[in-house]
Motif scaffolding. Structure first.
Motif, PDB file in Angstrom:
ATOM      1  N   ARG A 163       0.850  -1.184   0.000  1.00  0.00           N
ATOM      2  CA  ARG A 163       0.000   0.000   0.000  1.00  0.00           C
ATOM      3  C   ARG A 163       0.888   1.237   0.000  1.00  0.00           C
ATOM      4  O   ARG A 163       1.898   1.294   0.707  1.00  0.00           O
ATOM      5  N   GLN A 164       0.495   2.230  -0.791  1.00  0.00           N
ATOM      6  CA  GLN A 164       1.167   3.528  -0.794  1.00  0.00           C
ATOM      7  C   GLN A 164       0.204   4.533  -0.163  1.00  0.00           C
ATOM      8  O   GLN A 164      -0.817   4.886  -0.757  1.00  0.00           O
ATOM      9  N   VAL A 165       0.515   4.992   1.030  1.00  0.00           N
ATOM     10  CA  VAL A 165      -0.377   5.876   1.776  1.00  0.00           C
ATOM     11  C   VAL A 165      -0.375   7.263   1.139  1.00  0.00           C
ATOM     12  O   VAL A 165       0.692   7.839   0.869  1.00  0.00           O
ATOM     13  N   GLY A 166      -1.575   7.810   0.892  1.00  0.00           N
ATOM     14  CA  GLY A 166      -1.700   9.151   0.345  1.00  0.00           C
ATOM     15  C   GLY A 166      -1.099   9.322  -1.028  1.00  0.00           C
ATOM     16  O   GLY A 166      -0.675  10.417  -1.404  1.00  0.00           O
ATOM     17  N   TYR A 167      -1.105   8.262  -1.822  1.00  0.00           N
ATOM     18  CA  TYR A 167      -0.414   8.259  -3.121  1.00  0.00           C
ATOM     19  C   TYR A 167      -1.061   9.234  -4.114  1.00  0.00           C
ATOM     20  O   TYR A 167      -0.368   9.887  -4.886  1.00  0.00           O
ATOM     21  N   TYR A 168      -2.380   9.321  -4.104  1.00  0.00           N
ATOM     22  CA  TYR A 168      -3.087  10.174  -5.059  1.00  0.00           C
ATOM     23  C   TYR A 168      -3.315  11.545  -4.425  1.00  0.00           C
ATOM     24  O   TYR A 168      -4.054  11.687  -3.446  1.00  0.00           O
ATOM     25  N   LYS A 169      -2.668  12.554  -4.990  1.00  0.00           N
ATOM     26  CA  LYS A 169      -2.607  13.865  -4.357  1.00  0.00           C
ATOM     27  C   LYS A 169      -3.898  14.666  -4.489  1.00  0.00           C
ATOM     28  O   LYS A 169      -4.097  15.629  -3.765  1.00  0.00           O
ATOM     29  N   ASP A 170      -4.774  14.281  -5.432  1.00  0.00           N
ATOM     30  CA  ASP A 170      -6.004  15.052  -5.586  1.00  0.00           C
ATOM     31  C   ASP A 170      -6.931  14.888  -4.388  1.00  0.00           C
ATOM     32  O   ASP A 170      -7.660  15.801  -4.020  1.00  0.00           O
ATOM     33  N   ASN A 171      -6.913  13.704  -3.739  1.00  0.00           N
ATOM     34  CA  ASN A 171      -7.771  13.488  -2.569  1.00  0.00           C
ATOM     35  C   ASN A 171      -7.058  12.715  -1.451  1.00  0.00           C
ATOM     36  O   ASN A 171      -7.705  12.262  -0.514  1.00  0.00           O
ATOM     37  N   ASN A 172      -5.741  12.561  -1.595  1.00  0.00           N
ATOM     38  CA  ASN A 172      -4.913  11.879  -0.579  1.00  0.00           C
ATOM     39  C   ASN A 172      -5.302  10.415  -0.385  1.00  0.00           C
ATOM     40  O   ASN A 172      -5.050   9.819   0.674  1.00  0.00           O
ATOM     41  N   GLU A 173      -5.871   9.804  -1.427  1.00  0.00           N
ATOM     42  CA  GLU A 173      -6.282   8.402  -1.342  1.00  0.00           C
ATOM     43  C   GLU A 173      -5.072   7.477  -1.415  1.00  0.00           C
ATOM     44  O   GLU A 173      -4.091   7.756  -2.108  1.00  0.00           O
ATOM     45  N   ASP A 174      -5.169   6.366  -0.708  1.00  0.00           N
ATOM     46  CA  ASP A 174      -4.110   5.356  -0.764  1.00  0.00           C
ATOM     47  C   ASP A 174      -4.150   4.613  -2.095  1.00  0.00           C
ATOM     48  O   ASP A 174      -5.206   4.482  -2.729  1.00  0.00           O
ATOM     49  N   ALA A 175      -2.994   4.108  -2.496  1.00  0.00           N
ATOM     50  CA  ALA A 175      -2.901   3.225  -3.652  1.00  0.00           C
ATOM     51  C   ALA A 175      -2.572   1.821  -3.167  1.00  0.00           C
ATOM     52  O   ALA A 175      -1.754   1.639  -2.254  1.00  0.00           O
ATOM     53  N   LEU A 176      -3.215   0.836  -3.778  1.00  0.00           N
ATOM     54  CA  LEU A 176      -2.820  -0.552  -3.558  1.00  0.00           C
ATOM     55  C   LEU A 176      -1.747  -0.903  -4.581  1.00  0.00           C
ATOM     56  O   LEU A 176      -1.886  -0.596  -5.769  1.00  0.00           O
ATOM     57  N   VAL A 177      -0.691  -1.518  -4.128  1.00  0.00           N
ATOM     58  CA  VAL A 177       0.352  -2.020  -5.022  1.00  0.00           C
ATOM     59  C   VAL A 177      -0.028  -3.443  -5.393  1.00  0.00           C
ATOM     60  O   VAL A 177      -0.229  -4.290  -4.512  1.00  0.00           O
ATOM     61  N   MET A 178      -0.181  -3.707  -6.685  1.00  0.00           N
ATOM     62  CA  MET A 178      -0.559  -5.030  -7.148  1.00  0.00           C
ATOM     63  C   MET A 178       0.536  -5.572  -8.055  1.00  0.00           C
ATOM     64  O   MET A 178       1.110  -4.834  -8.869  1.00  0.00           O
ATOM     65  N   GLU A 179       0.814  -6.858  -7.924  1.00  0.00           N
ATOM     66  CA  GLU A 179       1.937  -7.462  -8.630  1.00  0.00           C
ATOM     67  C   GLU A 179       1.556  -8.851  -9.131  1.00  0.00           C
ATOM     68  O   GLU A 179       0.809  -9.578  -8.476  1.00  0.00           O
ATOM     69  N   THR A 180       2.088  -9.201 -10.287  1.00  0.00           N
ATOM     70  CA  THR A 180       1.886 -10.561 -10.804  1.00  0.00           C
ATOM     71  C   THR A 180       2.828 -11.522 -10.098  1.00  0.00           C
ATOM     72  O   THR A 180       3.829 -11.112  -9.510  1.00  0.00           O
ATOM     73  N   PRO A 181       2.556 -12.819 -10.185  1.00  0.00           N
ATOM     74  CA  PRO A 181       3.567 -13.790  -9.771  1.00  0.00           C
ATOM     75  C   PRO A 181       4.727 -13.749 -10.753  1.00  0.00           C
ATOM     76  O   PRO A 181       4.699 -13.030 -11.757  1.00  0.00           O
ATOM     77  N   ARG A 182       5.758 -14.502 -10.488  1.00  0.00           N
ATOM     78  CA  ARG A 182       6.868 -14.603 -11.423  1.00  0.00           C
ATOM     79  C   ARG A 182       6.345 -15.058 -12.784  1.00  0.00           C
ATOM     80  O   ARG A 182       5.433 -15.882 -12.870  1.00  0.00           O
ATOM     81  N   ILE A 183       6.917 -14.488 -13.822  1.00  0.00           N
ATOM     82  CA  ILE A 183       6.489 -14.855 -15.169  1.00  0.00           C
ATOM     83  C   ILE A 183       7.175 -16.177 -15.537  1.00  0.00           C
ATOM     84  O   ILE A 183       8.245 -16.208 -16.142  1.00  0.00           O
ATOM     85  N   ASP A 184       6.558 -17.266 -15.108  1.00  0.00           N
ATOM     86  CA  ASP A 184       7.090 -18.596 -15.370  1.00  0.00           C
ATOM     87  C   ASP A 184       6.185 -19.300 -16.379  1.00  0.00           C
ATOM     88  O   ASP A 184       5.300 -18.687 -16.984  1.00  0.00           O
ATOM     89  N   ALA A 185       6.399 -20.580 -16.567  1.00  0.00           N
ATOM     90  CA  ALA A 185       5.626 -21.323 -17.563  1.00  0.00           C
ATOM     91  C   ALA A 185       4.132 -21.300 -17.262  1.00  0.00           C
ATOM     92  O   ALA A 185       3.302 -21.158 -18.171  1.00  0.00           O
ATOM     93  N   ALA A 186       3.769 -21.406 -15.990  1.00  0.00           N
ATOM     94  CA  ALA A 186       2.353 -21.416 -15.623  1.00  0.00           C
ATOM     95  C   ALA A 186       1.704 -20.066 -15.919  1.00  0.00           C
ATOM     96  O   ALA A 186       0.587 -20.000 -16.437  1.00  0.00           O
TER      97      ALA A 186
END
Length: 201
Positions: A163-186
């Protein structure tokens, strides 16, 4: 690398300076904290970034038009070849190349074009950027309140990793950091299944 999307006239290609006016219009329509126009101009000069647009070509262009996403003479020739085509810009995406990760910094779809799978195609194109650069995963930030976008990203295997606290400066909303798994065969198999679904419609 050229990619043909069979049965579709929605094409993903490299963003150019000629696209910027329409890109900025879509950015303002899609987001309350839109980037200034000069930010996109600067990003096109950023050697560690890649920006793509989704365009719809007229029937006369025929199905199976190719994506021009490379750099150098091949991309220049592709843009010259397509210069006479009438295109409608539907959306865009931008990404930064990190050490072992692709960071998607923006994805936007023109509101009237939403619900047509444009965001899916742009994410698939970003996945291609990551695999071509042999990067290990893909990461992005999304507003905590944007459940629709989070659902889309989860469909592509992204999971909340921070989570990035206060990431969006227009309303100080938090951002969720989302990530894929490793780019493997699956994960590659999952992406190819999605590609088959969204490029054959």
């Amino acid at each position: 690398m050229a990619i043909t999307e069979r049965g579709s006239q929605i094409v993903i290609r490299e963003m150019t300076a000629d696209d910027l006016r329409e890109v900025h219009r879509i950015e303002r329509a899609a987001y309350q904290d839109a980037w200034p126009a000069r930010a996109f101009q600067e990003e096109l000069r950023n050697g560690f970034a890649q920006y793509l647009v989704a365009v719809e070509r007229d029937e006369a262009d025929g199905p199976g038009a190719e994506t021009e996403r490379g750099r150098g003479w091949r991309a220049a020739f592709g843009r010259l070849f397509s210069a006479g085509r009438r295109e409608r810009l539907l959306g865009f995406a931008g990404a930064w190349f990190m050490v072992d990760q692709l960071h998607i910094v923006t994805v936007a779809v023109n509101p009237p074009a939403q619900g047509r799978g444009i965001g899916h195609r742009l994410l698939l194109a970003c996945y291609d950027l990551a695999t071509e650069a042999e990067l290990g995963s893909i990461v992005l930030e999304v507003r905590e309140s944007n459940a629709r976008a989070q659902q889309l990203y989860e469909h592509f295997g992204f999971r909340t990793s921070g989570r990035q606290v206060g990431y969006y400066k227009d309303n100080n909303e938090d951002a969720l950091v989302m990530e894929t798994p490793r780019i493997d065969a699956a994960y590659r198999a999952r992406m190819e299944a999605l590609r088959e679904q969204y490029t054959s419609e």
